[in-house]
Design a protein around this motif. Structure first.
Motif, short mmCIF file in Angstrom:
data_model
loop_
_atom_site.label_atom_id
_atom_site.label_comp_id
_atom_site.label_asym_id
_atom_site.label_seq_id
_atom_site.Cartn_x
_atom_site.Cartn_y
_atom_site.Cartn_z
N LEU A 362 50.30 20.01 45.15
CA LEU A 362 50.26 20.51 46.52
C LEU A 362 49.31 21.70 46.65
CD1 LEU A 362 51.36 20.37 49.37
CD2 LEU A 362 53.24 21.84 48.67
N LYS A 363 49.35 22.59 45.67
CA LYS A 363 48.46 23.75 45.72
C LYS A 363 47.01 23.34 45.55
CE LYS A 363 48.16 28.53 44.22
NZ LYS A 363 48.77 29.61 43.40
N LEU A 364 46.77 22.28 44.78
CA LEU A 364 45.40 21.80 44.61
C LEU A 364 44.88 21.17 45.89
CD1 LEU A 364 42.97 20.96 42.71
CD2 LEU A 364 44.19 18.80 42.44
N LEU A 365 45.72 20.37 46.53
CA LEU A 365 45.28 19.62 47.71
C LEU A 365 45.15 20.50 48.94
CD1 LEU A 365 47.50 16.44 47.18
CD2 LEU A 365 45.05 16.66 46.72
N ASP A 366 46.03 21.47 49.09
CA ASP A 366 45.99 22.32 50.28
C ASP A 366 46.57 23.70 49.94
OD1 ASP A 366 46.06 23.52 52.75
OD2 ASP A 366 46.69 21.70 53.80
N PRO A 367 45.76 24.61 49.40
CA PRO A 367 46.26 25.94 49.00
C PRO A 367 46.89 26.70 50.15
CG PRO A 367 44.07 25.54 48.11
CD PRO A 367 44.35 24.43 49.08
#
Length: 385
Positions: A362-367
């Motif tokens: 999730l953090k990679l796709l949309d920080p």
């Protein structure tokens, strides 16, 4: 050695005067001077500053000088006490004290069994490292609105490791202690998750559509590969977990639609997948010569009696398709995100993956969205408490 100038000597005498003055007030006689008491009073750094007068008294035979290991041990002891002191006045103060006592007990146990000196397996620095990560972890727990060690759960551990990846290994000691003595409701664990995702892990949309189309149309013995591929690409199932699916975990309703509980939530499969599943069950056979289909409880029977298919067999089958398990998993999470599954808990409940893994993707796709979700989660915990 040449004599120093009077001015230099006077300067040094003035510099070392506090040391001799302190020694004079500490000890009543020459024979009572003790290296350990000097270390306790001045500390390792103080003895370093007063090296010259300290060595001078030792050279006169007034006391036996301490070894480097003894001085280092005292320095580490002061560090350990400093970490425990940081918890003063907080709800986890007693927990830090108990954890320190636990570590000292283990260290003594090793020493009593001969693990000392160069062979020491539980050194003073080991205790310091464990207490350092403990105070950092408890502060993290406190910031999440938790007021008791019994409220600590896996999500808290995963979140701490994600924010502090360098503390994953030192945290193991504390997690083991909490599992044995903390009376937590569920045992905690350190997830072995690589926080880096290679850029080539995501399959192109055309490739995904091609794979899904071929798997849904598979017939005969190929339906086994089809079901495996669909579960991995569309439901983020990794080989190690996929091969452990039991027949009892698959439900079929009156309309012929199947549902599977990969996580805590039961998912209803698409009708096209249910049709593929029907074809697979027609060709599902136990691979052991001494076993029939009804005896084997696993969805994907293995070649050994009563066993399931191995993870390596799944990986081998994927090679024929030109993809890897990691690619299918990463692409599945990405597609789920694109479909609106944009909170770690949703991914955890639907697919049964770990919270730390869900947060990583999730953090990679949309920080930005991750930060908003994390902030909202903290606000809810604060209101609840």
């Amino acid at each position: 050695m040449e004599l120093q100038t009077p001015n230099y000597a006077a300067m040094k005498v003035e510099q070392y005067f506090p040391f001799f003055m302190k020694v004079d007030t500490m000890f009543t006689s020459r024979d009572s001077v003790c290296g350990q008491k000097l270390l306790k009073t001045f500390g390792p750094n103080g003895l370093r500053i007063f090296t010259t007068p300290y060595d001078y008294l030792a050279s006169l035979g007034i006391f036996t000088p301490l070894t480097r290991d003894e001085i280092r041990a005292e320095a580490e002891k002061r560090r350990q006490n400093m970490y425990v002191t940081q918890a003063r006045g907080k709800w986890f103060e007693k927990e830090m004290i108990a954890f320190q006592e636990h570590l000292e007990t283990i260290a003594k146990r090793y020493a009593d069994r001969g693990w000392k000196g160069k062979n020491a397996r539980f050194r003073p620095r080991t205790l310091s490292s464990a207490l350092q990560v403990a105070i950092r972890f408890y502060n993290h727990v406190d910031s999440c609105g938790i007021i008791s060690h019994r409220q600590i759960h896996q999500d808290i551990v995963d979140g701490f490791i994600f924010q502090n990846p360098g503390y994953k290994q030192p945290l193991r000691t504390l997690v083991t202690y909490l599992n044995r003595h903390g009376k937590v409701f569920r045992k905690l664990k350190i997830e072995m998750v690589n926080l880096n995702i290679p850029t080539d892990m995501f399959l192109a949309p055309d490739k995904c559509n091609e794979l899904i189309k071929n798997w849904l149309c598979s017939e005969g013995k190929e339906t086994k590969k089809g079901v495996i591929g669909i579960f991995m690409l569309m439901y983020a199932q990794q080989p190690s977990k996929l091969v452990r699916l039991r027949m009892s975990e698959i439900q079929r309703n009156e309309k012929g639609i199947y549902s599977v509980a990969f996580g805590s939530t039961e998912l209803e499969l698409d009708p096209r997948i249910s049709a593929l599943f029907d074809r697979y069950l027609e060709h599902r056979h136990a691979l052991s010569m001494m076993e029939d289909d009804l005896q084997n409880e696993w969805l994907f029977p293995g070649r050994k009696y009563g066993c399931h298919m191995t993870s390596s067999a799944v990986s081998y089958a994927l090679k024929d398709m030109g993809v890897s398990a990691d690619q299918l998993f990463a692409t599945s999470i990405y597609n789920a995100y694109q479909s609106g599954m944009r909170h770690p808990k949703v991914l955890v409940n639907a697919y049964g993956i770990s919270t730390l893994t869900a947060i990583k993707y999730l953090k990679l796709l949309d920080p930005r969205m991750y930060d908003e979700a994390d902030s909202a989660s903290r606000s809810q915990q604060y209101v609840a408490n």
